[in-house]
Design a protein around this motif. Structure first.
Motif, PDB file in Angstrom:
ATOM      1  N   SER A 618       1.057  -1.408  -0.264  1.00 29.18           N
ATOM      2  CA  SER A 618       0.165  -0.070  -0.029  1.00 29.18           C
ATOM      3  C   SER A 618       0.942   1.484   0.135  1.00 29.18           C
ATOM      4  CB  SER A 618      -0.737   0.370   0.816  1.00 29.18           C
ATOM      5  OG  SER A 618       0.106  -0.456   2.461  1.00 29.18           O
ATOM      6  N   VAL A 619       1.765   1.074   0.516  1.00 31.14           N
ATOM      7  CA  VAL A 619       2.548   2.446   0.277  1.00 31.14           C
ATOM      8  C   VAL A 619       3.647   2.720  -0.630  1.00 31.14           C
ATOM      9  CG1 VAL A 619       4.841   3.394   2.190  1.00 31.14           C
ATOM     10  CG2 VAL A 619       3.491   2.566   3.638  1.00 31.14           C
ATOM     11  N   VAL A 620       3.900   1.473  -1.152  1.00 26.56           N
ATOM     12  CA  VAL A 620       4.425   1.780  -2.227  1.00 26.56           C
ATOM     13  C   VAL A 620       3.667   1.985  -3.649  1.00 26.56           C
ATOM     14  CG1 VAL A 620       5.612  -0.040  -4.114  1.00 26.56           C
ATOM     15  CG2 VAL A 620       6.487  -0.620  -2.148  1.00 26.56           C
ATOM     16  N   MET A 709      -5.998  -8.220  -5.693  1.00 28.55           N
ATOM     17  CA  MET A 709      -4.502  -7.491  -4.964  1.00 28.55           C
ATOM     18  C   MET A 709      -4.594  -6.024  -6.009  1.00 28.55           C
ATOM     19  SD  MET A 709      -3.898  -8.336  -1.517  1.00 28.55           S
ATOM     20  CE  MET A 709      -3.970  -9.287  -0.390  1.00 28.55           C
ATOM     21  N   LEU A 710      -3.945  -7.092  -6.852  1.00 28.03           N
ATOM     22  CA  LEU A 710      -3.997  -6.201  -8.511  1.00 28.03           C
ATOM     23  C   LEU A 710      -5.217  -4.661  -8.876  1.00 28.03           C
ATOM     24  CD1 LEU A 710      -1.893  -5.107 -10.687  1.00 28.03           C
ATOM     25  CD2 LEU A 710      -3.654  -6.598 -11.885  1.00 28.03           C
ATOM     26  N   VAL A 711      -6.249  -4.873  -8.259  1.00 35.93           N
ATOM     27  CA  VAL A 711      -7.217  -3.604  -8.248  1.00 35.93           C
ATOM     28  C   VAL A 711      -6.772  -2.568  -7.515  1.00 35.93           C
ATOM     29  CG1 VAL A 711      -9.111  -2.975  -8.490  1.00 35.93           C
ATOM     30  CG2 VAL A 711      -8.640  -4.997  -9.321  1.00 35.93           C
ATOM     31  N   SER A 712      -6.252  -3.264  -5.988  1.00 39.95           N
ATOM     32  CA  SER A 712      -6.426  -2.077  -5.109  1.00 39.95           C
ATOM     33  C   SER A 712      -4.859  -1.834  -4.901  1.00 39.95           C
ATOM     34  CB  SER A 712      -5.799  -3.731  -3.682  1.00 39.95           C
ATOM     35  OG  SER A 712      -7.585  -4.128  -2.986  1.00 39.95           O
ATOM     36  N   VAL A 713      -3.909  -2.662  -5.431  1.00 39.74           N
ATOM     37  CA  VAL A 713      -2.296  -1.485  -5.757  1.00 39.74           C
ATOM     38  C   VAL A 713      -3.263  -0.504  -6.509  1.00 39.74           C
ATOM     39  CG1 VAL A 713      -0.343  -1.513  -6.277  1.00 39.74           C
ATOM     40  CG2 VAL A 713      -1.280  -3.560  -5.102  1.00 39.74           C
ATOM     41  N   TYR A 767      -7.768   8.544   7.193  1.00 37.30           N
ATOM     42  CA  TYR A 767      -8.718   8.730   6.096  1.00 37.30           C
ATOM     43  C   TYR A 767      -8.227   9.936   5.542  1.00 37.30           C
ATOM     44  CZ  TYR A 767     -12.736   6.373   9.429  1.00 37.30           C
ATOM     45  OH  TYR A 767     -13.041   5.404  10.382  1.00 37.30           O
ATOM     46  N   LEU A 768      -7.342  10.374   6.125  1.00 37.97           N
ATOM     47  CA  LEU A 768      -7.203  11.306   4.940  1.00 37.97           C
ATOM     48  C   LEU A 768      -5.325  10.837   3.530  1.00 37.97           C
ATOM     49  CD1 LEU A 768      -7.375  14.645   6.842  1.00 37.97           C
ATOM     50  CD2 LEU A 768      -8.260  13.755   5.096  1.00 37.97           C
ATOM     51  N   THR A 769      -5.704   9.535   4.161  1.00 38.28           N
ATOM     52  CA  THR A 769      -4.490   9.261   3.364  1.00 38.28           C
ATOM     53  C   THR A 769      -4.544   7.891   2.411  1.00 38.28           C
ATOM     54  OG1 THR A 769      -3.817   7.687   5.698  1.00 38.28           O
ATOM     55  CG2 THR A 769      -2.827   9.897   5.394  1.00 38.28           C
ATOM     56  N   GLY A 770      -4.263   7.270   1.135  1.00 37.64           N
ATOM     57  CA  GLY A 770      -4.561   6.766   0.569  1.00 37.64           C
ATOM     58  C   GLY A 770      -4.020   5.111   1.029  1.00 37.64           C
ATOM     59  N   ALA A 771      -2.381   5.194   1.821  1.00 36.59           N
ATOM     60  CA  ALA A 771      -2.451   4.302   2.263  1.00 36.59           C
ATOM     61  C   ALA A 771      -3.053   3.592   3.312  1.00 36.59           C
ATOM     62  CB  ALA A 771      -0.321   3.996   2.377  1.00 36.59           C
ATOM     63  N   ARG A 772      -3.876   4.588   4.009  1.00 41.02           N
ATOM     64  CA  ARG A 772      -4.853   3.865   4.895  1.00 41.02           C
ATOM     65  C   ARG A 772      -6.443   2.608   3.990  1.00 41.02           C
ATOM     66  NH1 ARG A 772      -9.119   1.727   7.474  1.00 41.02           N
ATOM     67  NH2 ARG A 772      -9.654   2.622   8.831  1.00 41.02           N
ATOM     68  N   TRP A 773      -6.376   3.786   3.300  1.00 39.31           N
ATOM     69  CA  TRP A 773      -7.481   2.896   2.104  1.00 39.31           C
ATOM     70  C   TRP A 773      -6.626   1.658   1.614  1.00 39.31           C
ATOM     71  CZ3 TRP A 773     -11.980   3.474   3.621  1.00 39.31           C
ATOM     72  CH2 TRP A 773     -12.370   4.882   4.394  1.00 39.31           C
ATOM     73  N   GLY A 774      -6.161   1.820   0.866  1.00 39.85           N
ATOM     74  CA  GLY A 774      -5.024   0.369   0.661  1.00 39.85           C
ATOM     75  C   GLY A 774      -4.953  -0.922   1.195  1.00 39.85           C
ATOM     76  N   MET A 775      -4.129  -0.250   2.346  1.00 43.52           N
ATOM     77  CA  MET A 775      -3.866  -1.203   3.307  1.00 43.52           C
ATOM     78  C   MET A 775      -6.018  -2.082   4.154  1.00 43.52           C
ATOM     79  SD  MET A 775      -1.979  -3.308   5.232  1.00 43.52           S
ATOM     80  CE  MET A 775      -2.017  -4.047   6.471  1.00 43.52           C
ATOM     81  N   VAL A 820     -14.671   0.114  -0.092  1.00 46.05           N
ATOM     82  CA  VAL A 820     -13.556   0.901   0.059  1.00 46.05           C
ATOM     83  C   VAL A 820     -12.491   1.023  -1.686  1.00 46.05           C
ATOM     84  CG1 VAL A 820     -11.347   0.002   0.899  1.00 46.05           C
ATOM     85  CG2 VAL A 820     -12.693  -0.302   1.757  1.00 46.05           C
ATOM     86  N   TRP A 821     -12.857   0.108  -2.246  1.00 47.49           N
ATOM     87  CA  TRP A 821     -12.016   0.552  -3.860  1.00 47.49           C
ATOM     88  C   TRP A 821     -12.714   1.764  -4.335  1.00 47.49           C
ATOM     89  CZ3 TRP A 821     -13.064  -4.676  -6.436  1.00 47.49           C
ATOM     90  CH2 TRP A 821     -11.696  -5.366  -6.210  1.00 47.49           C
ATOM     91  N   ALA A 822     -14.045   2.258  -3.529  1.00 45.07           N
ATOM     92  CA  ALA A 822     -15.078   3.580  -3.917  1.00 45.07           C
ATOM     93  C   ALA A 822     -14.501   4.342  -3.615  1.00 45.07           C
ATOM     94  CB  ALA A 822     -16.887   3.226  -4.125  1.00 45.07           C
ATOM     95  N   VAL A 823     -14.312   4.593  -1.972  1.00 43.28           N
ATOM     96  CA  VAL A 823     -13.426   5.381  -1.288  1.00 43.28           C
ATOM     97  C   VAL A 823     -12.185   5.334  -1.706  1.00 43.28           C
ATOM     98  CG1 VAL A 823     -12.460   5.952   0.798  1.00 43.28           C
ATOM     99  CG2 VAL A 823     -14.112   4.459   0.578  1.00 43.28           C
ATOM    100  N   LEU A 824     -10.715   4.489  -2.596  1.00 46.53           N
ATOM    101  CA  LEU A 824     -10.383   4.967  -3.514  1.00 46.53           C
ATOM    102  C   LEU A 824     -10.735   5.552  -4.432  1.00 46.53           C
ATOM    103  CD1 LEU A 824      -8.120   1.323  -2.875  1.00 46.53           C
ATOM    104  CD2 LEU A 824      -7.499   4.805  -1.625  1.00 46.53           C
ATOM    105  N   ALA A 825     -11.477   5.510  -5.198  1.00 49.04           N
ATOM    106  CA  ALA A 825     -11.736   5.982  -6.768  1.00 49.04           C
ATOM    107  C   ALA A 825     -11.957   7.329  -6.176  1.00 49.04           C
ATOM    108  CB  ALA A 825     -12.229   5.458  -6.850  1.00 49.04           C
ATOM    109  N   GLY A 826     -13.213   7.455  -5.170  1.00 47.43           N
ATOM    110  CA  GLY A 826     -13.010   9.160  -4.212  1.00 47.43           C
ATOM    111  C   GLY A 826     -12.510   9.704  -3.883  1.00 47.43           C
ATOM    112  N   TYR A 827     -11.256   9.122  -3.035  1.00 47.03           N
ATOM    113  CA  TYR A 827     -10.246   9.518  -2.955  1.00 47.03           C
ATOM    114  C   TYR A 827      -8.838  10.848  -3.955  1.00 47.03           C
ATOM    115  CZ  TYR A 827      -5.333  10.683  -0.173  1.00 47.03           C
ATOM    116  OH  TYR A 827      -4.998  11.813   0.138  1.00 47.03           O
ATOM    117  N   THR A 828      -9.411   9.972  -4.751  1.00 47.27           N
ATOM    118  CA  THR A 828      -8.236  10.467  -5.936  1.00 47.27           C
ATOM    119  C   THR A 828      -8.834  11.607  -6.802  1.00 47.27           C
ATOM    120  OG1 THR A 828      -7.501   8.582  -6.660  1.00 47.27           O
ATOM    121  CG2 THR A 828      -7.232   9.730  -8.599  1.00 47.27           C
ATOM    122  N   LEU A 829     -10.661  11.208  -6.936  1.00 42.64           N
ATOM    123  CA  LEU A 829     -11.589  11.997  -7.229  1.00 42.64           C
ATOM    124  C   LEU A 829     -11.164  13.634  -6.843  1.00 42.64           C
ATOM    125  CD1 LEU A 829     -13.503  13.307  -9.238  1.00 42.64           C
ATOM    126  CD2 LEU A 829     -15.401  12.527  -8.077  1.00 42.64           C
TER     127      LEU A 829
END
Length: 847
Positions: A618-620, A709-713, A767-775, A820-829
């Motif tokens: 997630s960090v990488v 896992m690939l989608v999450s990364v 919640y403000l970090t992407g690594a948290r949602w990736g993890m 969680v995937w939706a949250v990651l996409a929303g984070y980017t948006l």
């Protein structure tokens, strides 16, 4: 009075020829019924002792009611409007130049027919299109009214007749159709409405559309421009001037004099705090969207990507600036044309980074010429050039002005300003001189002939009162004190020289009389003494902020996205070293992860090695995204600013970045996961720790364990892209962007909530970090046991009784994983929306 040896004077009753050489204006001379030969030898009727003039260069001969000039085979030929001609029939005001491109010198021959000028009729339409059909089409080709410009779409708009008159419909053109300064799609026309399509202005009379010539007819009228810094310093102090069509004007002054601020105000790039700029009869600021395609603007920094070839850079610029339906052949033809104008055809296959400073400036100028602008502004185009290249650059600009454009440049160099028609000297935010170059020497009392000596006059300090009352500015010093009797400070030299200028003939001729020719509401001109004039004290309030850019249709918006993405991809692939570094990140980091990973890392829910592996992933992933994008906006800030002036859409710009960077992140994520596949077992079966002990279970995430896992990364790396673009907008340079990277990545380590807990009060900050949602997404996919604080257990040694990290949830259900995937996409948006907001806010601050 002794004339220079290359001065030639010919006289007649109404027709004159004025010859200028090396910046020296010569007398008007008579043209009659007898042919006159021009050349360097003494047996010519007109002798010009200049090395770039041939022995027998040209002949001026009677032609019907006027005269014609014919090239006799001189090596440097005859140039009219920047193009070589074999002969030319003179009209009043025409300028023929004999120039030497090597040295940048030229001789100017100006034809003046005073008799015809006195009989001149009011301007008539260049073209009249009768509206005698049910439907009249307007466009670039094969239409009832043809407007030959690449700023006009092939089928741009249609007028349909109905009972009350005509209805105008725009066919989704990229540059739009404007009626009375407002962009329209469907509009019912009224008599007297003014239509603007590209560089063309049309008047609707009810029975016809009358087209008036715009090219070479752009008049800039600046009134009482004021700009004040946050500290209260005036960088523009009630500056007024008029630039007539086809004039070449230099704004000159020392650093901080206000010349760049003045040019930015004239070009509409940066609105002043007060004042007004008019182009023709229109307010520039409130009608900026109508004129933006007709304004060329070259800032001091390069506005082209250095990794592209000249041809590639111009092609992308043309695709963005010209009409969407412009064909590849039309673009290629236009590229060749502008490169010929700046004498850079031979360099079209060279990378811009391989060009010299002067060549890069010429290519930047060529990029602005693609849209065939009527107004051309350049900020320090000769900066950093040696004297020879500086002279050649001024030579190029002189011919651009001759080709029918109004050219304004900012410069601190004065060696070649004699090539300009007018020069404006700025000091302390004030206009202290505006007129012909030679007049500046006389006004400032400079006898050396060196314009640089004017700087000394302007930069000096005001002396003691007893000295000033006896010096060259004694009258101005007394006048200042008469009008400022309560002042506790001494006047500045700029104020004193401004007083002298406002009492001069140059001010009367080039400011006062020009401004009285066209009345502008809200501005009063006052005569303060016989022969002394000034603008009224009350400044004109600045008009509304420029509309930049106006709305465009979906086709234009999507087209911009495609072009920008294509260019960005080409830029990334052109920089092979940087691309190699980016692509090597995944295999190198993947190899390191293989050293830390165990084959059974994901085969047991309480596996600490599995949690460590997913934490590193997630960090990488965030690292990949941030590193890929953190410099991408700030490194091309000047290019972005220029393209925004030319209607670049922020969503198109950001989506083009996101699309290409998403592709790069997808490759990196795929390589990373393929390497892990070499060592880690991604089987669906695993051992889960439950309250009943260890139980064999099967995971069923969407797309399988490895695929999910690939989608999450990938989604986590996209969140890094969004964060990187946000940082790139926030900082002012690439160096600062890279320095900010650790500040962005360190919180990812702490707030991933994989290795250390946070107090319940602080946990929501994760919640403000992407690594948290990736993890969380990868922990859920792997069905790991949530991390627990082993110091807070009900039964020591039993992890199931220990306190779960606050806010962490590794539910393996498909619904939770999808959320969680939706949250990651929303984070980017959200990051993209914040980036767009910051870009728009910066545009407003700069405008």
């Amino acid at each position: 009075m002794h004339e220079p040896e290359d001065t030639v004077v010919i006289r007649s009753a109404t027709t004159y020829l004025t010859i200028e050489a090396a910046g020296r204006k010569l007398q008007d001379v008579r043209l009659g019924a007898r042919p006159l030969r021009i050349g360097r030898r003494q047996d010519n009727e007109v002798v010009i002792q200049s090395a770039w003039v041939a022995l027998y260069h040209a002949r001026v001969e009677p032609d019907r009611q006027g005269h014609r000039i014919v090239d006799l085979g001189g090596g440097n030929g005859l140039l009219y409007r920047g193009r070589r001609v074999g002969s030319h029939a003179f009209n009043d005001g025409d300028v023929i130049r004999i120039g030497d491109p090597v040295t940048g010198n030229f001789v100017s021959l100006t034809y003046q027919d005073i008799g015809k000028r006195a009989q001149a009729q009011p301007t008539s339409p260049v073209q009249r299109c009768a509206l005698d059909k049910p439907q009249v089409t307007i466009g670039r080709e094969a239409c009832d009214l043809v407007l030959p410009s690449l700023q006009v779409s092939r089928r741009h708009a249609t007028l349909r007749a109905f009972d009350r008159g005509h209805e105008l419909t725009d066919h989704g053109s990229a540059n739009g159709t404007f009626v009375n300064g407002v962009r329209v799609h469907v509009h019912e026309l009224k008599q007297g409405d003014v239509l603007q399509i590209g560089p063309f202005k049309l008047i609707y009379t009810g029975k016809s559309l009358d087209q008036f010539e715009q090219k070479g007819a752009m008049r800039i009228d600046a009134r009482e421009l004021v700009r004040v810094t946050s500290t209260g310093k005036a960088i523009l102090d009630h500056v007024s001037l008029v630039i007539e069509p086809r004039e070449f004007v230099a704004l000159v002054g020392a650093s901080g004099a206000g010349k760049s601020s003045l040019m930015a105000a004239l070009a509409g790039v940066r609105r002043p705090d007060a004042g007004q700029v008019r182009v023709g009869d229109d307010d520039l600021y409130s009608n900026y969207h109508c004129y933006r395609s007709g304004i060329g603007y070259v800032p001091q920094d390069d506005i082209l990507h250095s990794n592209l070839t000249v041809e590639e850079a111009l092609r992308y610029t043309a695709r963005l600036r010209l009409s969407i339906d412009t064909t590849a052949a039309e673009i290629e033809g236009r590229i060749v044309r502008v490169l010929e104008e700046v004498e850079m055809v031979e360099a079209r296959q060279q990378r811009i980074t391989e060009l010299s400073g002067g060549q890069r400036k010429r290519v930047s100028i060529a990029s602005e010429l693609l849209a065939d602008p009527n107004l051309f502004f350049l900020d320090e185009p000769t900066s950093g050039l040696d004297p020879g290249l500086e002279k050649k650059m001024m030579y190029t600009l002189r011919y651009i002005a001759d080709s029918g454009r109004t050219v304004v440049l900012v410069t601190h160099a004065t060696a070649n300003i004699t090539q300009c028609d007018l020069v404006a000297f700025m000091a302390g935010g004030r206009l202290v001189y505006y007129g012909p170059p030679a007049g500046a020497l006389a006004l400032f009392g400079v006898t050396s002939g060196d314009f640089a000596d004017i700087y000394t006059k302007l930069g000096g300090r005001v002396g003691p009162p007893e000295v000033m009352r006896q010096g060259e500015l004694a009258a101005e010093y007394r006048s200042w004190h008469e009008h400022n009797p309560q002042a506790k400070r001494a006047p500045t030299m700029a104020e004193l020289w401004e007083i002298r200028f406002r009492r001069s003939d140059e001010y009367r001729v080039y400011v006062y009389e020009r401004q009285t020719e066209s009345e502008v509401s809200g501005v009063r001109l006052q005569a303060v003494a016989p022969g002394h004039f000034r603008i009224a004290d009350e400044p004109v309030k600045a008009t509304s902020t420029p509309v930049r850019p106006p709305p465009t249709d979906d086709a234009s918006w999507l087209f911009q996205t495609r072009v920008l993405a294509d260019r960005y991809l080409r830029l990334i692939t052109a920089d092979r070293k940087n691309l190699l570094i980016l692509l090597l990140q995944a295999p190198v980091i993947g190899a390191v992860l293989l050293l830390a990973a165990r084959p059974t890392a994901l085969q047991s829910s309480p596996s600490t090695n599995g949690r460590l592996l997913l934490f590193l992933l997630s960090v990488v992933a965030v690292w990949f995204g941030v590193i890929n994008s953190v410099r991408e906006i700030t490194k091309e800030s000047e290019i972005y600013r220029r393209e925004r002036l030319a209607s670049l859409r922020i969503p198109a710009y950001l989506l083009s970045k996101l699309g290409v960077l998403a592709g790069l992140c997808a490759v990196q994520s795929l390589v990373l996961m393929l390497l892990l596949l070499l060592r880690v077992d991604f089987a669906a079966d695993y051992v889960a720790l439950t309250e009943y002990g260890f139980i064999d279970m099967t995971r069923q995430p969407p797309l399988g364990l490895w695929g999910a896992m690939l989608v999450s990364v990938f989604l986590t790396s996209l969140s890094g892209v969004g964060l990187g673009l946000l940082i790139s907008t926030w900082v002012s340079s690439s160096d600062k962007a890279m320095s900010t990277v650790p500040l962005a990545l360190i919180p990812q380590l702490v707030f991933a909530l994989a290795l250390m807990p946070l107090p319940a009060v602080l946990a929501p900050l994760s919640y403000l970090t992407g690594a948290r949602w990736g993890m969380e997404s990868m922990g859920s996919i792997a069905a790991l046991l949530e991390p627990r604080d082993m110091t807070r257990c009900e039964f020591p040694g039993d992890p199931l009784t220990c306190e779960v990290y606050a806010s962490v949830n590794y539910s393996p259900t498909p619904e939770h994983i999808g959320l969680v995937w939706a949250v990651l996409a929303g984070y980017t948006l959200v990051c993209l929306l914040l980036t767009a907001w910051m870009l728009r806010r910066r545009d407003a601050a700069e405008g």
